[in-house]
Motif scaffolding. Structure first.
Motif, PDB file in Angstrom:
ATOM      1  N   ARG A   9      41.922 -18.915  -5.432  1.00 28.03           N
ATOM      2  CA  ARG A   9      43.065 -19.145  -6.318  1.00 28.03           C
ATOM      3  C   ARG A   9      43.143 -18.052  -7.390  1.00 28.03           C
ATOM      4  O   ARG A   9      44.217 -17.529  -7.700  1.00 28.03           O
ATOM      5  CB  ARG A   9      42.943 -20.531  -6.955  1.00 28.03           C
ATOM      6  N   GLU A  10      41.993 -17.671  -7.932  1.00 32.69           N
ATOM      7  CA  GLU A  10      41.968 -16.612  -8.944  1.00 32.69           C
ATOM      8  C   GLU A  10      42.429 -15.281  -8.359  1.00 32.69           C
ATOM      9  O   GLU A  10      43.221 -14.555  -8.981  1.00 32.69           O
ATOM     10  CB  GLU A  10      40.548 -16.479  -9.502  1.00 32.69           C
ATOM     11  N   LEU A  11      41.952 -14.959  -7.143  1.00 32.97           N
ATOM     12  CA  LEU A  11      42.366 -13.726  -6.495  1.00 32.97           C
ATOM     13  C   LEU A  11      43.860 -13.739  -6.209  1.00 32.97           C
ATOM     14  O   LEU A  11      44.564 -12.730  -6.388  1.00 32.97           O
ATOM     15  CB  LEU A  11      41.587 -13.539  -5.182  1.00 32.97           C
ATOM     16  N   PHE A  12      44.374 -14.873  -5.780  1.00 33.86           N
ATOM     17  CA  PHE A  12      45.801 -15.005  -5.500  1.00 33.86           C
ATOM     18  C   PHE A  12      46.623 -14.796  -6.768  1.00 33.86           C
ATOM     19  O   PHE A  12      47.631 -14.075  -6.769  1.00 33.86           O
ATOM     20  CB  PHE A  12      46.074 -16.386  -4.905  1.00 33.86           C
ATOM     21  N   GLU A  13      46.195 -15.409  -7.869  1.00 31.05           N
ATOM     22  CA  GLU A  13      46.926 -15.256  -9.130  1.00 31.05           C
ATOM     23  C   GLU A  13      46.894 -13.812  -9.609  1.00 31.05           C
ATOM     24  O   GLU A  13      47.872 -13.305 -10.172  1.00 31.05           O
ATOM     25  CB  GLU A  13      46.356 -16.197 -10.182  1.00 31.05           C
ATOM     26  N   GLU A  14      45.785 -13.111  -9.364  1.00 31.36           N
ATOM     27  CA  GLU A  14      45.701 -11.695  -9.741  1.00 31.36           C
ATOM     28  C   GLU A  14      46.698 -10.857  -8.934  1.00 31.36           C
ATOM     29  O   GLU A  14      47.361  -9.968  -9.477  1.00 31.36           O
ATOM     30  CB  GLU A  14      44.279 -11.172  -9.516  1.00 31.36           C
ATOM     31  N   SER A  15      46.806 -11.139  -7.644  1.00 30.76           N
ATOM     32  CA  SER A  15      47.722 -10.356  -6.809  1.00 30.76           C
ATOM     33  C   SER A  15      49.171 -10.623  -7.179  1.00 30.76           C
ATOM     34  O   SER A  15      49.999  -9.708  -7.200  1.00 30.76           O
ATOM     35  CB  SER A  15      47.491 -10.660  -5.327  1.00 30.76           C
TER      36      SER A  15
END
Length: 289
Positions: A266-272
């Motif tokens: 989820r954190e990686l997705f929000e960063e992208s």
């Protein structure tokens, strides 16, 4: 065919009234016809009103009443066909008049020279990739309204490419290939201005392509995120399985890893998504319009 190498499409001013926009988008052949200055073919019209009665009189003289009746049926069918053709021609003529009245509201591939056509095609391909992405359809790129902003961006680019193409052609007609010695510097500011305009538009298109690349990355992570979300809903079942089958010291580590995995994705997705939004912000910080 790679969309980036596809030929460009006509670009129509997205701010047109809906009734005009429908005509222009629904009649690409009329856009070309208006540029060429063509006219719809005219129907037989007045000549039919002279020929039909003459034909009926001739049938009556030659074949009598029965021939007249058969000829009447035949001419009625022909008249209906002529009415349909004339009605279609009038409709086509009205649409062509609408197109001509808004000739400045569209840019055709034929309005551009080859380098400008390629640049427009790249801009359209980048916008297509953004608008068809899953993250855009899911409303996750809400920093800007892509459905409104990106078509306007392509329209602004297309207008400037059209003008640049015309000025390229004019420059080629005016400036001789062989310049007299010592006069090269006198012509240089004009060619430099054209080069600067091209460089600016090319940079603008690269920004669109950068945005499309960031959106594509966000799409990839979004796919992974959706799969992990589906697994996350089953986390209690996995944790229960571990607790029942694995030694306590190992089970605690696995259970903790399961709980943290979805959070990491989820954190990686929000960063992208954040990176795609920042790219869009940089693109539109200095709008062409």
């Amino acid at each position: 065919m790679d969309p980036r190498h596809a030929p460009p499409r006509p670009v129509i001013d997205p701010s047109l009234p809906a009734e005009v926009s429908v005509v222009l988008h629904g009649a690409p052949h009329l856009l070309e016809q208006a540029r060429r200055g063509g006219h719809p073919e005219r129907s037989a019209g007045v000549s039919a009103y002279v020929l039909v009665p003459a034909f009926l009189v001739l049938m009556w003289v030659l074949l009598g009443v029965s021939g007249l009746i058969a000829a009447g049926v035949f001419t009625s069918l022909v008249s209906l066909l002529l009415l349909a053709v004339r009605s279609g021609t009038r409709y086509e003529r009205r649409r062509l008049e609408t197109v001509r009245a808004h000739s400045a509201a569209f840019v055709l591939p034929g309005d551009l020279d080859h380098p400008c056509r390629r640049l427009l095609a790249r801009a359209q391909a980048a916008v297509d990739r953004v608008l068809t992405s899953q993250v855009n359809r899911a409303g996750l790129l809400d920093t800007i309204d892509n459905r409104v902003t990106l078509p306007e961006e392509v329209w602004q680019i297309a207008q400037r490419l059209s003008r640049l193409s015309a000025m390229h052609a004019e420059h080629g007609r005016i400036v001789p290939e062989e310049l007299p010695s010592g006069l090269e510097e006198a012509f240089k500011p004009y060619s430099t201005a054209l080069d600067a305009a091209w460089t600016s538009l090319a940079r603008r298109v690269r920004r669109l392509e950068d945005y499309a690349k960031q959106v594509a990355k966000a799409d990839e992570v979004f796919q992974t995120h959706l799969r992990l979300e589906a697994l996350a809903a089953r986390t209690p079942d996995y944790q229960r399985l571990l607790a029942e089958t694995v030694r306590d010291d190992l089970a605690r580590g696995h259970i903790r890893e399961l709980a943290e995995q979805a959070a990491r994705v989820r954190e990686l997705f929000e960063e992208s998504i954040g990176e795609a939004r920042r790219t869009a912000g940089a693109l539109l910080r200095t709008p062409l319009s």
